[in-house]
Structures are given as C-alpha cells and as structure tokens.
Design a protein around this motif. Structure first.
Motif, PDB file in Angstrom:
ATOM      1  N   LYS A  79       0.889  -1.253  -0.015  1.00 57.52           N
ATOM      2  CA  LYS A  79       0.027  -0.031  -0.070  1.00 57.52           C
ATOM      3  C   LYS A  79       0.810   1.221  -0.230  1.00 57.52           C
ATOM      4  O   LYS A  79       0.529   2.402  -0.561  1.00 57.52           O
ATOM      5  N   LEU A  80       2.017   1.224   0.632  1.00 59.75           N
ATOM      6  CA  LEU A  80       3.142   2.390   0.557  1.00 59.75           C
ATOM      7  C   LEU A  80       3.291   2.702  -0.843  1.00 59.75           C
ATOM      8  O   LEU A  80       3.603   3.849  -1.142  1.00 59.75           O
ATOM      9  N   VAL A  81       3.687   1.355  -1.440  1.00 57.56           N
ATOM     10  CA  VAL A  81       4.369   1.841  -2.755  1.00 57.56           C
ATOM     11  C   VAL A  81       3.124   2.087  -3.688  1.00 57.56           C
ATOM     12  O   VAL A  81       3.373   3.115  -4.634  1.00 57.56           O
ATOM     13  N   ARG A  82       1.847   1.608  -3.659  1.00 56.57           N
ATOM     14  CA  ARG A  82       0.830   2.010  -4.600  1.00 56.57           C
ATOM     15  C   ARG A  82       0.579   3.595  -4.252  1.00 56.57           C
ATOM     16  O   ARG A  82      -0.165   4.380  -5.101  1.00 56.57           O
ATOM     17  N   GLY A  83       0.724   4.087  -2.981  1.00 53.96           N
ATOM     18  CA  GLY A  83       0.233   5.334  -2.717  1.00 53.96           C
ATOM     19  C   GLY A  83       1.426   6.479  -3.209  1.00 53.96           C
ATOM     20  O   GLY A  83       1.219   7.547  -3.203  1.00 53.96           O
ATOM     21  N   LEU A  84       2.445   5.924  -3.879  1.00 55.35           N
ATOM     22  CA  LEU A  84       3.660   6.819  -4.264  1.00 55.35           C
ATOM     23  C   LEU A  84       3.217   7.246  -5.672  1.00 55.35           C
ATOM     24  O   LEU A  84       2.897   6.256  -6.608  1.00 55.35           O
ATOM     25  N   ASP A  85       3.285   8.500  -5.810  1.00 58.36           N
ATOM     26  CA  ASP A  85       2.797   9.266  -7.092  1.00 58.36           C
ATOM     27  C   ASP A  85       4.317   8.891  -7.926  1.00 58.36           C
ATOM     28  O   ASP A  85       4.819  10.092  -8.129  1.00 58.36           O
ATOM     29  N   ALA A  86       4.465   7.915  -8.409  1.00 53.29           N
ATOM     30  CA  ALA A  86       5.835   7.757  -9.085  1.00 53.29           C
ATOM     31  C   ALA A  86       5.599   6.860 -10.403  1.00 53.29           C
ATOM     32  O   ALA A  86       4.567   5.902 -10.700  1.00 53.29           O
ATOM     33  N   PRO A  87       6.258   7.472 -11.632  1.00 47.94           N
ATOM     34  CA  PRO A  87       5.909   6.872 -12.881  1.00 47.94           C
ATOM     35  C   PRO A  87       6.603   5.610 -13.156  1.00 47.94           C
ATOM     36  O   PRO A  87       7.481   5.119 -12.336  1.00 47.94           O
ATOM     37  N   THR A  88       6.057   4.737 -13.912  1.00 45.80           N
ATOM     38  CA  THR A  88       6.714   3.564 -14.294  1.00 45.80           C
ATOM     39  C   THR A  88       7.666   3.602 -15.389  1.00 45.80           C
ATOM     40  O   THR A  88       7.531   4.375 -16.265  1.00 45.80           O
ATOM     41  N   ARG A  89       8.994   3.013 -15.051  1.00 43.53           N
ATOM     42  CA  ARG A  89      10.032   2.870 -16.046  1.00 43.53           C
ATOM     43  C   ARG A  89       9.762   1.524 -16.890  1.00 43.53           C
ATOM     44  O   ARG A  89       9.901   0.354 -16.274  1.00 43.53           O
ATOM     45  N   ILE A  90       9.863   1.780 -18.168  1.00 40.47           N
ATOM     46  CA  ILE A  90       9.807   0.273 -19.028  1.00 40.47           C
ATOM     47  C   ILE A  90      11.414   0.482 -19.919  1.00 40.47           C
ATOM     48  O   ILE A  90      11.249   1.500 -20.790  1.00 40.47           O
ATOM     49  N   THR A  91      11.953  -0.498 -19.869  1.00 44.47           N
ATOM     50  CA  THR A  91      13.284  -0.605 -20.440  1.00 44.47           C
ATOM     51  C   THR A  91      13.079  -1.541 -21.824  1.00 44.47           C
ATOM     52  O   THR A  91      12.657  -2.574 -21.673  1.00 44.47           O
ATOM     53  N   VAL A  92      13.392  -0.908 -23.047  1.00 41.26           N
ATOM     54  CA  VAL A  92      13.530  -1.705 -24.131  1.00 41.26           C
ATOM     55  C   VAL A  92      14.819  -2.019 -24.511  1.00 41.26           C
ATOM     56  O   VAL A  92      15.665  -1.150 -24.360  1.00 41.26           O
ATOM     57  N   ALA A  93      15.038  -3.293 -25.085  1.00 41.71           N
ATOM     58  CA  ALA A  93      16.350  -3.716 -25.559  1.00 41.71           C
ATOM     59  C   ALA A  93      16.951  -2.721 -26.589  1.00 41.71           C
ATOM     60  O   ALA A  93      16.126  -2.128 -27.313  1.00 41.71           O
ATOM     61  N   PRO A  94      18.226  -2.531 -26.751  1.00 38.32           N
ATOM     62  CA  PRO A  94      18.779  -1.485 -27.710  1.00 38.32           C
ATOM     63  C   PRO A  94      18.544  -2.078 -29.065  1.00 38.32           C
ATOM     64  O   PRO A  94      18.271  -3.021 -29.069  1.00 38.32           O
ATOM     65  N   GLY A  95      18.236  -0.967 -30.024  1.00 42.00           N
ATOM     66  CA  GLY A  95      17.793  -1.313 -31.306  1.00 42.00           C
ATOM     67  C   GLY A  95      16.817  -0.417 -31.921  1.00 42.00           C
ATOM     68  O   GLY A  95      17.056   0.181 -32.857  1.00 42.00           O
ATOM     69  N   PRO A  96      15.719  -0.460 -31.390  1.00 44.04           N
ATOM     70  CA  PRO A  96      14.714   0.412 -32.191  1.00 44.04           C
ATOM     71  C   PRO A  96      14.982   1.963 -32.152  1.00 44.04           C
ATOM     72  O   PRO A  96      15.556   2.580 -31.098  1.00 44.04           O
ATOM     73  N   ASP A  97      14.439   2.497 -33.096  1.00 39.94           N
ATOM     74  CA  ASP A  97      14.593   3.902 -33.345  1.00 39.94           C
ATOM     75  C   ASP A  97      13.924   4.832 -32.218  1.00 39.94           C
ATOM     76  O   ASP A  97      12.835   4.367 -32.013  1.00 39.94           O
ATOM     77  N   LEU A  98      14.700   5.812 -31.712  1.00 43.49           N
ATOM     78  CA  LEU A  98      14.025   6.402 -30.544  1.00 43.49           C
ATOM     79  C   LEU A  98      12.983   7.139 -31.240  1.00 43.49           C
ATOM     80  O   LEU A  98      11.670   7.291 -30.075  1.00 43.49           O
ATOM     81  N   GLU A  99      12.791   7.644 -32.246  1.00 46.54           N
ATOM     82  CA  GLU A  99      11.350   8.531 -32.688  1.00 46.54           C
ATOM     83  C   GLU A  99      10.353   7.217 -32.860  1.00 46.54           C
ATOM     84  O   GLU A  99       9.093   7.818 -32.681  1.00 46.54           O
ATOM     85  N   ARG A 100      10.615   6.169 -33.139  1.00 47.00           N
ATOM     86  CA  ARG A 100       9.616   4.991 -33.234  1.00 47.00           C
ATOM     87  C   ARG A 100       9.027   4.778 -31.840  1.00 47.00           C
ATOM     88  O   ARG A 100       7.742   4.581 -31.711  1.00 47.00           O
TER      89      ARG A 100
END
Length: 298
Positions: free
Chosen positions: A216-237
């Motif tokens: 519940k402490l973590v759920r109450g934190l107003d923090a974004p989720t970070r998603i890491t994608v493997a190297p390769g895809p173009d940043l604009e994509r």
C-alpha cells in the motif's frame, strides 16, 4: 489482540526531540518494521517500548501491561536484541549463551540448539572477544531468542551479516513469526522490510510519517513506471507509442517513462518490440526517499 499500543509518545534529549508524538499499534503475531534515516528516532522509540527508558509523555502498553518502570512480569515474555550488545569477552560463545539461558531457567541443551540455529556450532568454544562482527551479531540474536519469547525486538539485526547469514536469519525470523510470535525490527535494508514485514512504519525527525503494508505504501507513491526496451529500436519510433512520456537512451537499452504502463506495453506489442522488455515500478526505497529526502544524515 494488540501486542503493542503506543499513544503520543515523546522523549527529548535537551533540545532534541528524539521521539515526537509517536502513535502506533502492533497486533499479536504481526511482523512490523521501523524504517528511517540515522537519527530518525527508531532506536529511542524501541527503547521506550521495551521499558529501557522513561518517556517524557505519552503511553505504552506491551502485552497488556506498562513496560515502565521495569516490569518483571514482562521480561520473560520479551526478547530484545540491542543495536550494540555487551558480552563477557572471556566467555566462549557457548558459555555466553548458556548464561543468558540460565536467567530464564532454560536448559543448557536448549541453549546449545540455538548455537546451531544461528550457525555458530563451530565457534562454540571461541571466546566472544575473538568472534567477528557478524558472528557476534548472530550470538546476540540467539541470546534474545533463547527463552522463546512471545514478543521479539530486533534493532538492525542483519547489520554486519554476510548475504548467506542474512538470508538464513530471514528464514529463522519468518519461522518464529509463523509460529505466532510478534516481531518488531528496525532496519536500513528496504528489501528486508519488503520481504519480512506485514506493515512498515517510516520515521523521520522523531515522527511516524507513514505506517502501512509495503504494497500500500508503494501504491500510494505518485511515481511513474519505467519500461526498458532492449537496444535497437529507433528513438522516434518509441516516442510515438501511446502513453510514453520521456524516452532516454542508455547503454543497456532505452528507458520509457509512463503513467500508463498497460497502454505502453500494448503499443510495444503491436510494434513487435517486447523482446527483452523490463518493467520497473515504484519500490519501498522510492517511498522512503520521497518521504525523508535524499540529503546526507550525520
């Protein structure tokens, strides 16, 4: 049933308010952690609850009784491991533990069993003064638990322990708690609190800032989720994926920041970009830093 009830507890050392209006309760059989920076008031709070210090104001009830002045009815029902323990340095580990056990009419045989439970059988004949810091810490914990108390207080019990000893102690404490014992500990290790504790109190400057389950402490934190994608895809994509906020390239991959992780993951799947994806949500450490700040503490 309530094992510990603390109401508006206060303690000052001169101008320093070490404990400043702390209120909390611990149910019988609960495992509770107290977290906080150095000087937050964790140890002082424990000492008041244990009956080692007299509060300036407020009330404490432990197992239905007041711990102060020192209550002889409570002593055999509690086990206390202090942050710094003093031993008879010329006694061996076995002699030290048997001495503690004898104070509670516990047999020498049962005391010896605790040497095995904390992994000190090979050091049984070693004088306490010759034990390493981690070995002395394990002996201190055995002394606190040798009489099978109903309520256990542990002040940073895994400090100075190596990873194996730390995990073995976790297993020991989980077993004690599952047998119905109430456990209260202070720790600086967030993973320890998340793994062991039913609820966690985060303290700073003598006050309890939050007291709830780790989830519940973590759920109450107003923090974004970070998603890491493997190297390769173009940043604009990646930037045009619905729900994506910031996009940052790192040597290990590209990190996408979002407050809509489901939408982003769906967009990545549609673009066949899920290989090697890692999702990092908020943690108890994030909650701790959000509440107490990041500045150095003395």
């Amino acid at each position: 049933m309530v094992a510990i009830e603390v109401v508006d507890l206060a303690l000052a050392y001169g101008e320093l308010r070490a404990v400043d209006g702390v209120s909390l309760d611990v149910a019988e059989g609960e495992f509770v952690g107290i977290l906080g920076p150095n000087g937050a008031g964790k140890t002082s709070t424990l000492e008041l609850v244990e009956g080692l210090r007299r509060p300036d104001s407020g009330t404490v009830r432990v197992l239905g009784e007041s711990p102060w002045p020192r209550n002889p009815r409570l002593l055999p029902r509690m086990g206390v491991q202090l942050q710094a323990s003093s031993f008879f340095e010329r006694l061996t580990a076995r002699e030290q533990l048997r001495t503690f056990a004898s104070l509670y009419a516990v047999s020498a045989g049962r005391a010896d069993e605790w040497l095995e439970r904390v992994g000190l059988v090979e050091k049984a004949a070693t004088r306490v003064g010759d034990l390493s810091g981690g070995q002395a810490q394990r002996l201190s914990i055995a002394c606190a638990l040798v009489h099978d108390p109903e309520l256990v207080f542990l002040d940073e019990p895994t400090a100075a322990l190596d990873p194996q000893a730390r995990r073995n102690l976790w297993d020991l404490l989980v077993g004690i708690n599952e047998a119905g014992r109430t456990v209260v500990l202070t720790t600086h290790y967030m993973d320890e609190a998340e793994t062991l504790c039913d609820r966690v109190a985060i303290m700073d400057r003598g006050r309890v800032l939050r007291f709830d389950t780790p989830a519940k402490l973590v759920r109450g934190l107003d923090a974004p989720t970070r998603i890491t994608v493997a190297p390769g895809p173009d940043l604009e994509r990646l930037r045009v994926v619905p729900g994506v906020g910031d996009v940052v390239a790192t040597p290990d991959g590209t990190v996408l920041t979002t407050r809509e992780p489901t939408l982003v993951l769906t967009g990545l799947a549609e673009r066949d970009l899920l290989d090697g994806v890692q999702v990092h949500t908020g943690t108890l450490e994030d909650v701790f830093l959000d509440l107490t700040g990041r500045e150095y503490r003395a």
